[in-house]
Scaffold this active site. Structure first.
Site, PDB file in Angstrom:
ATOM      1  N   PRO A  95       0.836  -1.209   0.000  1.00  0.00           N
ATOM      2  CA  PRO A  95       0.000   0.000   0.000  1.00  0.00           C
ATOM      3  C   PRO A  95       0.869   1.258   0.000  1.00  0.00           C
ATOM      4  CG  PRO A  95      -0.140  -1.123   2.128  1.00  0.00           C
ATOM      5  CD  PRO A  95       0.640  -2.025   1.210  1.00  0.00           C
ATOM      6  N   GLY A 137       2.271   4.939   0.749  1.00  0.00           N
ATOM      7  CA  GLY A 137       2.295   5.963   1.798  1.00  0.00           C
ATOM      8  C   GLY A 137       1.820   5.450   3.144  1.00  0.00           C
ATOM      9  N   GLY A 143       3.634   3.401   5.301  1.00  0.00           N
ATOM     10  CA  GLY A 143       4.689   3.047   6.245  1.00  0.00           C
ATOM     11  C   GLY A 143       5.333   1.706   5.975  1.00  0.00           C
ATOM     12  N   GLY A 187       7.077   1.151   3.219  1.00  0.00           N
ATOM     13  CA  GLY A 187       8.234   1.336   2.336  1.00  0.00           C
ATOM     14  C   GLY A 187       7.941   1.117   0.859  1.00  0.00           C
ATOM     15  N   ALA A 247      10.806   0.419  -2.187  1.00  0.00           N
ATOM     16  CA  ALA A 247      10.733  -0.800  -3.011  1.00  0.00           C
ATOM     17  C   ALA A 247      10.640  -0.441  -4.489  1.00  0.00           C
ATOM     18  CB  ALA A 247       9.532  -1.643  -2.580  1.00  0.00           C
ATOM     19  N   ASP A 297      15.215   2.502   4.781  1.00  0.00           N
ATOM     20  CA  ASP A 297      14.234   1.818   3.923  1.00  0.00           C
ATOM     21  C   ASP A 297      14.900   1.251   2.676  1.00  0.00           C
ATOM     22  OD1 ASP A 297      12.598   3.211   5.697  1.00  0.00           O
ATOM     23  OD2 ASP A 297      11.056   3.562   4.190  1.00  0.00           O
TER      24      ASP A 297
HETATM   25  N1  LIG Z   1       2.878   1.205  -6.943  1.00  0.00           N
HETATM   26  C1  LIG Z   1       3.429   2.412  -7.125  1.00  0.00           C
HETATM   27  N2  LIG Z   1       3.426   3.008  -8.328  1.00  0.00           N
HETATM   28  C2  LIG Z   1       3.984   4.206  -8.500  1.00  0.00           C
HETATM   29  N3  LIG Z   1       4.559   4.941  -7.521  1.00  0.00           N
HETATM   30  C3  LIG Z   1       4.578   4.407  -6.297  1.00  0.00           C
HETATM   31  C4  LIG Z   1       4.023   3.114  -6.030  1.00  0.00           C
HETATM   32  N4  LIG Z   1       4.198   2.843  -4.728  1.00  0.00           N
HETATM   33  C5  LIG Z   1       4.825   3.927  -4.204  1.00  0.00           C
HETATM   34  N5  LIG Z   1       5.065   4.862  -5.124  1.00  0.00           N
HETATM   35  C6  LIG Z   1       5.680   6.174  -4.882  1.00  0.00           C
HETATM   36  O1  LIG Z   1       5.976   6.265  -3.484  1.00  0.00           O
HETATM   37  C7  LIG Z   1       5.183   7.290  -2.842  1.00  0.00           C
HETATM   38  C8  LIG Z   1       4.797   6.843  -1.437  1.00  0.00           C
HETATM   39  O2  LIG Z   1       5.966   6.835  -0.652  1.00  0.00           O
HETATM   40  P1  LIG Z   1       6.015   7.272   0.883  1.00  0.00           P
HETATM   41  O3  LIG Z   1       5.198   8.498   1.103  1.00  0.00           O
HETATM   42  O4  LIG Z   1       7.438   7.311   1.298  1.00  0.00           O
HETATM   43  O5  LIG Z   1       5.273   6.085   1.617  1.00  0.00           O
HETATM   44  P2  LIG Z   1       5.739   4.589   1.915  1.00  0.00           P
HETATM   45  O6  LIG Z   1       7.141   4.473   1.454  1.00  0.00           O
HETATM   46  O7  LIG Z   1       5.580   4.449   3.397  1.00  0.00           O
HETATM   47  O8  LIG Z   1       4.789   3.694   1.222  1.00  0.00           O
HETATM   48  C9  LIG Z   1       4.000   7.475  -3.790  1.00  0.00           C
HETATM   49  O9  LIG Z   1       3.434   8.773  -3.675  1.00  0.00           O
HETATM   50  C10 LIG Z   1       4.668   7.281  -5.154  1.00  0.00           C
HETATM   51  O10 LIG Z   1       5.398   8.423  -5.543  1.00  0.00           O
HETATM   52  C1  LIG Z   2      10.249   8.467   8.768  1.00  0.00           C
HETATM   53  C2  LIG Z   2      11.358   7.659   8.096  1.00  0.00           C
HETATM   54  O1  LIG Z   2      12.320   7.297   9.108  1.00  0.00           O
HETATM   55  C3  LIG Z   2      10.816   6.348   7.518  1.00  0.00           C
HETATM   56  C4  LIG Z   2       9.751   6.522   6.455  1.00  0.00           C
HETATM   57  O2  LIG Z   2       9.225   5.253   6.074  1.00  0.00           O
HETATM   58  P1  LIG Z   2       8.011   5.175   5.042  1.00  0.00           P
HETATM   59  O3  LIG Z   2       8.409   5.910   3.810  1.00  0.00           O
HETATM   60  O4  LIG Z   2       6.819   5.806   5.704  1.00  0.00           O
HETATM   61  O5  LIG Z   2       7.800   3.713   4.811  1.00  0.00           O
HETATM   62  C5  LIG Z   2      12.047   8.512   7.043  1.00  0.00           C
HETATM   63  C6  LIG Z   2      13.373   7.970   6.540  1.00  0.00           C
HETATM   64  O6  LIG Z   2      14.025   7.180   7.253  1.00  0.00           O
HETATM   65  O7  LIG Z   2      13.781   8.360   5.430  1.00  0.00           O
HETATM   66 MG   LIG Z   3       8.749   5.850   1.775  1.00  0.00          MG
END
Ligand SMILES: Nc1ncnc2c1ncn2[C@@H]1O[C@H](COP(=O)(O)OP(=O)(O)O)[C@@H](O)[C@H]1O
Ligand SMILES: C[C@@](O)(CCOP(=O)(O)O)CC(=O)O
Ligand SMILES: [Mg+2]
Length: 328
Positions: free
Chosen positions: A112, A114, A116, A118, A122, A164
């Site tokens: 999923p 955004g 948490g 990563g 990925a 991450d």
């Molecule tokens: N499946 C996907 N397709 C395209 N972009 C993605 C996808 N998954 C993540 N991203 C990118 O990563 C961002 C979310 O990252 P972030 O806010 O750090 O949250 P988290 O890393 O915790 O999931 C999205 O707004 C997008 O830019």
């Molecule tokens: C808040 C933080 O420590 C982790 C962020 O993890 P995520 O993108 O929310 O999965 C930021 C970072 O380490 O770059």
């Molecule tokens: Mg992230």
């Protein structure tokens, strides 16, 4: 065509504080992002991302602001959606010296966005690995992780850790402190994840902690306390002491709440897990909304979370021993 996949992660301990040089322990989990790339010679970047919350869309653009795609969403939403991939491709151009190369990029992800877990790391790790290999360059995992870190650093306005991206590149459990990143042994960790269906903006949440830390000594102390907690957690990990690990996860959640990055639904899921007998529970990643991680070898926490108002999904997550995987 070149295809790579890379795993998401949960933080056992240490998110946010890791941005200021404290240690953290993220663990890769078996939810993966898969990125396919094909070289284009017209210099354009065409991204097809079915899992973006923009409802799935395909955009075609050259990366300059006057050539943005014609989709009916706000500029800020669009840039949030595309900036990690854009910057990953910039890193590929820099590392290969092929400044004008373009790509078709197709992303499919189980992680999923955004929340948490990563997803950004990925996607970035898999994209850089696939695009460099498409150009005939194979990066060692450490260099791949470094380029992926630079991508997150740029997108998050200079506020990112290596945690991450290193974890996603190498898999397994890792310990990150500043630029010292290493794999560590971990006992079998019975992770249960609760997801509230929401998301938090990592850049904004990190910036919020930074401001708090500049304004209040207590916030600076809290960040240091997270570091002490992580050091205690390393001993518990080495001893395989799940009870102590759980207790330290509970403390870590309290400290993250003090830093203002929890939310009502994250707190509700944390308490539901604790009430169900979890050994410990905390938010994972940037917070604001998204996921919690609990430790429970029994089915109780997963069941309780699935009946918790505001919890959209509850599932078990296995440690991913393998990081980036080259599929084609
Ligand atoms: N499946 C996907 N397709 C395209 N972009 C993605 C996808 N998954 C993540 N991203 C990118 O990563 C961002 C979310 O990252 P972030 O806010 O750090 O949250 P988290 O890393 O915790 O999931 C999205 O707004 C997008 O830019
Ligand atoms: C808040 C933080 O420590 C982790 C962020 O993890 P995520 O993108 O929310 O999965 C930021 C970072 O380490 O770059
Ligand atoms: Mg992230």
């Amino acid at each position: 065509m070149t295809v790579s996949s890379a795993p998401g992660k949960v933080y056992l301990f240490g998110e946010h504080a890791v941005v200021y040089g404290e240690p953290a322990v993220p663990c890769a989990i078996e939810l993966r992002a898969r990125v396919e790339v094909n070289r284009r010679d017209d210099g354009k970047l065409r991204v097809h991302a079915e899992d973006l919350s923009l409802d799935g869309f395909t955009v075609e653009y050259s990366g300059t602001t006057d050539d943005r795609p014609d989709v009916n969403v706000s500029e800020s939403l669009l840039s949030a959606a595309t900036e990690y991939v854009d910057e990953a491709i910039e890193q590929v151009r820099a590392v290969t010296g092929e400044d004008d190369v373009g790509f078709d990029v197709t992303i499919e992800s189980d992680i999923p966005l955004g929340a948490g877990l990563g997803s950004s790391a990925a996607v970035v790790v898999a994209a850089i690995d696939a695009a460099t290999r498409e150009l005939g360059t194979t990066l060692e995992p450490v260099e791949l992780a470094e380029r992926a870190y630079r991508t997150e650093y740029e997108v998050q306005d200079g506020q990112a850790s290596r945690a991450d991206t290193f974890c996603s590149a190498t898999g397994g459990a890792v310990r990150v402190e500043g630029d010292d990143c290493r794999s560590i042994d971990a006992p079998d960790l019975p992770f249960v994840i609760g997801f509230d269906g929401g998301a938090g903006d990592t850049g904004q949440l990190v910036a919020g902690v930074r401001t708090l830390r500049e304004e209040y000594d207590f916030a600076e102390d809290t960040v240091e306390t997270v570091g002490d907690l992580v050091r205690a957690g390393e001993d518990a990990l080495a001893d395989g002491d799940l009870e102590e690990l759980g207790q330290l996860m509970d403390f870590n959640h309290g400290l993250l709440s003090a830093l203002g990055v929890s939310s009502r639904s994250l707190d509700r899921m944390v308490w539901a897990a604790r009430d169900a007998g979890a050994l410990g529970a905390k938010l994972t990643g940037a917070g604001g909304g998204g996921c919690i991680v609990a430790l429970d070898p029994t089915p109780e926490t997963e069941t309780a979370l699935s009946f918790t108002p505001g919890c959209e999904d509850a599932f078990r997550a296995e440690l991913a021993e393998e990081g980036v995987r080259q599929l084609e």
